[in-house]
Every structure is written in C-alpha cells, then in structure tokens.
Design a protein around this motif. Sequence first.
Motif, short mmCIF file in Angstrom:
data_model
loop_
_atom_site.label_atom_id
_atom_site.label_comp_id
_atom_site.label_asym_id
_atom_site.label_seq_id
_atom_site.Cartn_x
_atom_site.Cartn_y
_atom_site.Cartn_z
N TYR A 1 -13.11 -18.33 53.33
CA TYR A 1 -12.62 -19.13 52.19
C TYR A 1 -11.80 -18.30 51.21
N VAL A 2 -12.07 -16.99 51.14
CA VAL A 2 -11.28 -16.12 50.25
C VAL A 2 -9.86 -16.01 50.80
N VAL A 3 -9.76 -15.80 52.11
CA VAL A 3 -8.44 -15.68 52.76
C VAL A 3 -7.62 -16.95 52.51
N GLN A 4 -8.28 -18.12 52.69
CA GLN A 4 -7.54 -19.39 52.57
C GLN A 4 -7.04 -19.60 51.14
N GLU A 5 -7.89 -19.33 50.16
CA GLU A 5 -7.45 -19.48 48.77
C GLU A 5 -6.32 -18.51 48.45
N ALA A 6 -6.43 -17.27 48.98
CA ALA A 6 -5.41 -16.25 48.71
C ALA A 6 -4.05 -16.72 49.24
N ILE A 7 -4.05 -17.32 50.43
CA ILE A 7 -2.77 -17.78 51.01
C ILE A 7 -2.16 -18.89 50.15
N VAL A 8 -3.02 -19.78 49.64
CA VAL A 8 -2.52 -20.88 48.79
C VAL A 8 -1.84 -20.31 47.54
N VAL A 9 -2.47 -19.29 46.91
CA VAL A 9 -1.85 -18.76 45.68
C VAL A 9 -0.65 -17.88 45.96
N ILE A 10 -0.64 -17.20 47.11
CA ILE A 10 0.53 -16.37 47.44
C ILE A 10 1.76 -17.27 47.61
N LYS A 11 1.55 -18.47 48.15
CA LYS A 11 2.68 -19.42 48.28
C LYS A 11 3.30 -19.67 46.90
N ASP A 12 2.43 -19.87 45.88
CA ASP A 12 2.94 -20.12 44.52
C ASP A 12 3.66 -18.89 43.97
N ILE A 13 3.14 -17.69 44.31
CA ILE A 13 3.78 -16.46 43.83
C ILE A 13 5.18 -16.33 44.44
N PHE A 14 5.32 -16.69 45.74
CA PHE A 14 6.65 -16.69 46.38
C PHE A 14 7.59 -17.64 45.64
N ARG A 15 7.05 -18.79 45.20
CA ARG A 15 7.89 -19.76 44.50
C ARG A 15 8.36 -19.21 43.15
N LYS A 16 7.49 -18.41 42.50
CA LYS A 16 7.82 -17.89 41.18
C LYS A 16 8.76 -16.68 41.28
N TYR A 17 8.49 -15.81 42.29
CA TYR A 17 9.29 -14.59 42.43
C TYR A 17 9.90 -14.53 43.83
N PRO A 18 10.98 -15.29 44.08
CA PRO A 18 11.55 -15.28 45.44
C PRO A 18 12.13 -13.90 45.78
N ASN A 19 12.09 -13.58 47.08
CA ASN A 19 12.68 -12.34 47.62
C ASN A 19 12.11 -11.08 46.97
N LYS A 20 10.83 -11.11 46.66
CA LYS A 20 10.26 -9.93 46.00
C LYS A 20 9.06 -9.39 46.78
N TYR A 21 8.20 -10.27 47.24
CA TYR A 21 6.95 -9.82 47.87
C TYR A 21 6.85 -10.27 49.33
N GLU A 22 8.03 -10.52 49.97
CA GLU A 22 7.99 -11.08 51.33
C GLU A 22 7.42 -10.10 52.36
N SER A 23 7.28 -8.83 51.95
CA SER A 23 6.74 -7.83 52.90
C SER A 23 5.31 -8.17 53.32
N VAL A 24 4.64 -9.02 52.55
CA VAL A 24 3.23 -9.31 52.88
C VAL A 24 3.12 -10.41 53.93
N ILE A 25 4.25 -11.02 54.34
CA ILE A 25 4.18 -12.16 55.27
C ILE A 25 3.48 -11.76 56.57
N ALA A 26 3.76 -10.55 57.06
CA ALA A 26 3.16 -10.11 58.33
C ALA A 26 1.64 -10.16 58.24
N THR A 27 1.10 -9.67 57.12
CA THR A 27 -0.36 -9.69 56.93
C THR A 27 -0.88 -11.13 56.96
N LEU A 28 -0.12 -12.04 56.33
CA LEU A 28 -0.56 -13.44 56.27
C LEU A 28 -0.59 -14.04 57.68
N CYS A 29 0.44 -13.74 58.47
CA CYS A 29 0.52 -14.33 59.81
C CYS A 29 -0.65 -13.89 60.71
#
Length: 958
Positions: free
Chosen positions: A405-433
């Motif tokens: 449940y921690v992983v799932q919540e983290a992914i939901v909030v990271i989506k919002d962070i991508f929306r706020k700061y585009p092209n900044k933290y995309e390096s973490v996508i591999a970890t998410l996948c």
Amino acid sequence: MTDSKYFTTTKKGEIFELKAELNSDKKEKKKEAVKKVIASMTVGKDVSALFPDVVNCMQTDNLELKKLVYLYLMNYAKSQPDMAIMAVNTFVKDCEDPNPLIRALAVRTMGCIRVDKITEYLCEPLRKCLKDEDPYVRKTAAVCVAKLHDINAQLVEDQGFLDTLKDLISDSNPMVVANAVAALSEIAESHPSSNLLDLNPQSINKLLTALNECTEWGQIFILDCLANYMPKDDREAQSICERVTPRLSHANSAVVLSAVKVLMKFMEMLSKDLDYYGTLLKKLAPPLVTLLSAEPELQYVALRNINLIVQKRPEILKHEMKVFFVKYNDPIYVKLEKLDIMIRLASQANIAQVLAELKEYATEVDVDFVRKAVRAIGRCAIKVEQSAERCVSTLLDLIQTKVNYVVQEAIVVIKDIFRKYPNKYESVIATLCENLDSLDEPEARAAMIWIVGEYAERIDNADELLESFLEGFHDESTQVQLQLLTAIVKLFLKKPTETQELVQQVLSLATQDSDNPDLRDRGYIYWRLLSTDPVAAKEVVLAEKPLISEETDLIEPTLLDELICYIGTLASVYHKPPSAFVEGSRGVTHKSLLPRTGSNESVESPDTAPSGGPAADQPSVIPTQGDLLGDLLNLDLGPPVSGPPMATAPVQMGAVDLLGGGLDILMGDESEGLRSDVGGSPAMGGTGGSFTPAPNTAAPTNVGAPLGTGLGDLFDLTGGVGTLSGSYVAPKTVWLPAMKAKGLEISGTFSRQVGSISMDLVLTNKALQVMSDFAIQFNRNSFGLAPAAPLQVHAPLAPNQSVEISLPLNTVGSVMKMDPLNNLQVAVKNNIDVFYFSTLYPLHILFVEDGKMERQMFLATWKDIPNENETQFQIKDCSLNADAVSSKLQGSNIFTVAKRNVEGQDMLYQSLKLTNGIWVLAELRIQPSNPNLTLSLKCRAPEVSQYIYQAYETILKN
C-alpha cells in the motif's frame, strides 16, 4: 366455599399504596411517596393515575417537595391537560411567594408545560417576574419568554414581552443580561426577518461590561451575539477586540472558541499595518495550542476549527508546527486532522522538520494513517518547490520498502509531482515500472497508466506495458479504463507505426463492448479525431497540460468566510454551512465576514436585489443567469442566429480510418439510409467520404446540413428536429394606445423562426410632431428575455406614419419570477418621453428546437417526476385528428415521442424544452368522436404547466 378467593387479595397494588401515602398527614411520608412516584416515572412506569394526588402536594412550604411535584407536572401535563389546569392557581400563588427561589421555580415550570390552555394564565405571572426585584427571578423569566414564544409566538408579541426582554439587556445584573441575549437570539433564529437584537454602540458597551461578570454559558451567548454586530469603523472594531481578548484565557474551551470567532470576524476590519493587528495575531496562538492538551474528542473539535483558521490566516500558527506532530497514542481521527494542518502550515522554513516527521509516520502500523502520510509527502512537494527533490527521494526510499500500500500511494503522488514539475524527475520512471505487477488498486493502476502514456517516448516497452493492462480491460474499474484508453491513444500519436493494432483494439473495446456511456463517448471522440485529422488529434490529446495548483483541497473562499462566522458550532466541525445539514422550519441565515475598511467592495453589489425584494424569492426552477446549472442548460446564451448557418467547407477524412464500421453498430436499424455516408470506411464499401461539422447549437441542428452528411446528423437519427416553417405567430394587438403615450401607438406580437425569437412591432405616430431617437428596454422577467440589438428606426417617424420593426430577442437577460409568469414589462423612449407598458408573451416562443426526448429517456423521466407535479387540462372544441395535431404542434417545437392507440383513442406522448433547460412531458388523449382533448402535463417546475396548456390551446385552435 367458592373459587372467588383466588381472585381477591389483601394487597391493593403499588399505585393504591402510593395514593394512600400521598394523602398521608405526615410530611415526611408525603415526601417519600413523591420520591417513589418520580423514581417509577424515571424508569418508565405509567404513574399518571396519581396526577390529582400529586398536585395536592403542591401546597407546601418545603422547597424540595415542591421541586419534585413540579418535575412530575412537567412530565404529565401534556397527557393530562385538563388536570393540569388544577395546578394553575398554585403557580400563580407561587409566583408571588416571598422566597425568590420559589418564584423562579414556578415561572420556570410554567414555561416548560407546553399546554395551550395554560399559556394564557402564564402571562400575568411572567410579566411580574420579568420586573421582579430579584435578579435570579428576572433571569429565569427571560428564558421563559423564549419558551413561550416557541409555543405561541403571537401571544408573546401581543403581550409586549419582546420589548420587556429588550429592556433587560440594560439590566444591572450580568446574568440577567446574558439570559436576555440568549432568549432574544433564540427567538431571532426562528424569525430571521425580525430585527430583535438591534445592536448599537451603547448596547454593545453594556454587553461587554456584563461579559466579565457572568457565567461561562452567559459569556458564550454574549460573544455569539457580538459576532453578529457590524462595527461602524476600525476603531470600534479594535476597541471591541481589546475587551474580548481576555476571554481567550478562559478555562472553558467553548468560551475560547467563541472569543476566537469574534476576533477573527473583527480582524477583517483592521488594517494589517496596525501594531495592534500583529499583537492580536500573537495572542490568538496560545489559546488554540492549549486546546490541544484536552481529551481527544475536544482536540478533534479544536483541530477542525484550527483547520479553518489556518486556511484563513496561516500566520497565526506558523511558528507552532511542533504542536501538530502526531503522538503515538492519538486516536486515528486526531492523527489525520493533525496531518492535514501540518501540510497547510508547511513552508520553506520548516519543511525539513515536516519531512522527517512524515517519513517516520510512513512506517507506522495503521494503514489509513500511513496512506495519508505518503500523500502528505507528495502535497509538500507540490506546495514547497524547494523541497520537491527531497520529497521525491523520500518517496523512492518508501517504494524500496516494497510494502504494497505504501508503493501504491507513492505512485499516485509521484504522478501529481510530474504534473507540477514536468521534465524534472522523469529519471524515476524506471523504478516505478519495476513495481507494475504489485499494483492492485484502481487509483494506483490509473496513475501508473497515465505515467506510461505521458512518457511513452522515454519507455522502450511502453506498448507491452499497456498491452498487459488491456488483457483484463472489462474487469478494470471505469477510472482505469478511461485512463488506459487515453494512454494508448497518446502512445499511438507518438509511435503510430508500431501501435496501430493496439489502438484499434482499445477503441473497439471501449465503443462496441462497453456499456459505460462515458467510456463509449470518449472512445468515439478519439476515433473520430484520429480518422479525420490526426494533426488536430495530436494538438488536442498531447496538448500542454496546465500545472496543478499547490492546494487542491482548500475550502472555497466564500464558504470559508461563512464557516469562520460559525467557529465553535457544529458547522465548523462538519465544514459545511448549517443550511446543508439543518432541516426544518428554523430559518438558517447566511453569514459572511465583514468587509475590510478602506476596501472599495461594497457589502452588497448594487445590482443584487435587497434580501426582501422580489429577487429573493426566485424559484429554483428558473435558474438565474449566474447559476452554473442555468448557464449549462441555457441553449440561447449566444446571440440568436436569424438565418441558416453558413455551410462549412467539408473536411477531408484522414487516410487511416479507424472507425472500421463501428458506427453501424452504434446506430442500429434506424441508420440504414445513412450508412453509405457516415464514416466512409473500407469495411462499409465507402470511399473516405467527407463530413460537415455540426452547426451552432443556437440554430436547429438540421438546418443547413443536408441529410446524411456524417457528423451533422450522427446524433440526429429522426431526420431533423426543427422545422423551417417556424412556430405559430399570433396576430398583432395594440400594446400601448396613443392616448397613453402622447400620440405614439405600439402594437405587436412575438414570433420564433429558426431558433431565434423576435418581437414584431408596428410603431405609429398619431401626434402632430416628428418622433425620433427610439430606444427600448425590458425589466427583469421569468425567462431572462432581453433585446439582442438596439431598436432600429432608421428615419424619424413623421405624423400619421407607421414603421414595422422586427426586434431580435435573446434569453440572457436578468431573471426574476413574474406574476403571471409570462409577464413582460417594457419601457420605450423617444425624443418626447419614456413610456411604459406590459404585455404577456406566449410561452411557445421559448420552446427550443432540440426538445425531442428519446423514448427510453422519456419513460424514465416520466416515472422520475413525482405524481403531485402532474396537472390535467381540457382543450375544448378541437376537431383535429392525431396526425394533424402532431404536425401542428411540431411546427412550434412540441415533439411527438411516441403514439399509440388504446381502446379506440389515440394517445400522443410529447416532449418540449424551454430556453432555460426545463423539460415538460405531455400525454395528449384524442377520441375520434369527442371534440375535447385531454392534456396531462408533467414537469419538475409545475408552475409553468398552466402556461404550457395555454400555448397548446393557442397553437391548436389557430
């Protein structure tokens, strides 16, 4: 010996014994008996049979016994009103007893006996007690007036008790003042229009003086009353604040919150540059912090109130962050509330502290709390930009814990962070996948799909990832299905060659195999976009997204201002205004904060009607122009189109047609004639035809779009909804005779042609001088009718000359319910004077062209509208048959949805829609031999039915 001995007993039963004891000569025995009666009454036994015996015990000097008897009386007077009258004499006598305690007890009990017969006997004793020399009696009598007002308001007003109550505000005893304020507030609440608490600087001064000396509940009543006062300037507001501030150190939390409410309200009037303003902010923090050391339930109430205060003025508690850190033994409801306030107070100065704390919470055992803590980390990243990087690394650490449940919540909030700061933290996508397989909650799956779709060009195997979700498409929740559809379309637009099969698969799943209308509609929109103009599709689907705001869960400002006025009440705990949860007849008044001094906003904008004016009782069924629903429903918002819209140049279809025959299935049998035109896909033997976009909504959808031109008639399967012939136009009548208008005669009528309404006027000059400079204006009316253009009289009007003018109208004017509903008040000005007249417009000019309802919808709506909204009318002497009736009504936009024959009589089921979005459903019964038709109308706004019937009659008889 007979068997009767079994039916007799020497024991007379409990009631009989009590009766004997109540009539005993010994005072002690009497008192014991009354105590037993009260005990039996308390546990629910019926001891009403002892009423006369208990009432006899009233004649005593013993205060304890008297209290017990009065208690019994209060309980049983309602069920024994005739017996209760016996007690009246004793009450009246007790109200003149030398002992003030007995006088107060008598008047208090009389107020609690809710029996109409007794209330009239209560007036004289109450009048004496209100002017009693003892303050204890006066304060009791004050509350009694409020109770009496609840039973019989008219009696209280006639006897002049309200004026006496107002005089008690100037009483020398603080407790009497507090009770008088409480009673007047209670009465004012049930009668919001009456201005009972007429507060002025003198009476406010008396209340503030009493504030220091009365009990805690008295203080609350006075503070609540002060909160409703409007100081005349900032100096008076500051003076009141200075005298209320000492209440912040009171031991009772209710007094503290009431004082906070007064200060928060009056601070609006103080300038932020004042030294006193800063001092007041500092003084507000400690009492709020102190409230958090109480028991959990009180803490929760305090936290809900603090949440509102922090949203309004975060500076009050900005240095008190540590108080809101969660303790291990806090109940979950306190923890979640503290967490919310922590985020609201988070700033660059304290973010390190907050993040360390939140990371700690994310390892707790309480699942709900952990989820909220992980979300909080995301909210901090969005709120405090400098902390975003730390927040993302904290979230990545949490993802490494692999707790589901921690992983799932983290992914939901990271989506919002991508929306706020585009092209900044995309390096973490591999970890998410890497964590894709562990996601089982819809919100987390939807967030992950969004990330894959949005950054498809950076993920080598994006198509495989999305395909894995597609396998169980129908088992997914709607949220995931919609997100998946959009993500695959984005992927197709970024990598068209590799993903054509995938996109066709998802579009067919969404449109053909799904019964969710939202999903189907979105599927068709994408399908149509991709098949007509892929370049436009790219611009729409891959458009730049607006950055999300830092605080999405803030309370809307006007609601927040209203809730600040309710600090310390249930509204501040629910975070809803009282009108949202209080039912019943009590008037709930809307409160709002005071305007800032020196600001140029007026309290009430000049064009809003005063609260008592006619606009105040507008019906909710005729939405005002400012009403969002009204705006959405009102189809005539743009200026009316007077002729057919311009034919649009056909747009060439794209080479790739993704429709693949999907529309045939959508349109079923009714679309046989259209198939060769719609879509033009190879599957249907078409040759990439062309389509015309749907015309402007202000005009009927079929005008100017020939049948079978693709999208123009995609949703118009009936072969046309409006008619070019236009609705019935009544002959012109004289609206303003020349005698009343200094020689100007105005006659006219109303008409509706091709979706636009006009007022057809004839102006005749019967005076001896030339008339010029004509202008026209309408008063506010039920449907917002207003001129869409100025009154054009091109040349001056010479004597004995007439001119015909067609004035276009729209329905975007101001709305106010008129009586009758179709009344229109008009002012016409010329070089001589201004003239006024009123006329009634026929309602059928407001029937719009898209008023035909689908059969299923008609059936569902008819059932849904309550039966009490159905009205029946007779249309007499109409000898038309069903087909003639149907076509005549269709000319005026009354559409026949279905027709059937029942036992020789024709039944027409019809629908129409007014310009403000109100639907009216009708059933018209026509018997071949009978010239009278029966019309049944059903509508959510039954007040329009009478006028709809008049329209039917006018159309059918002319």
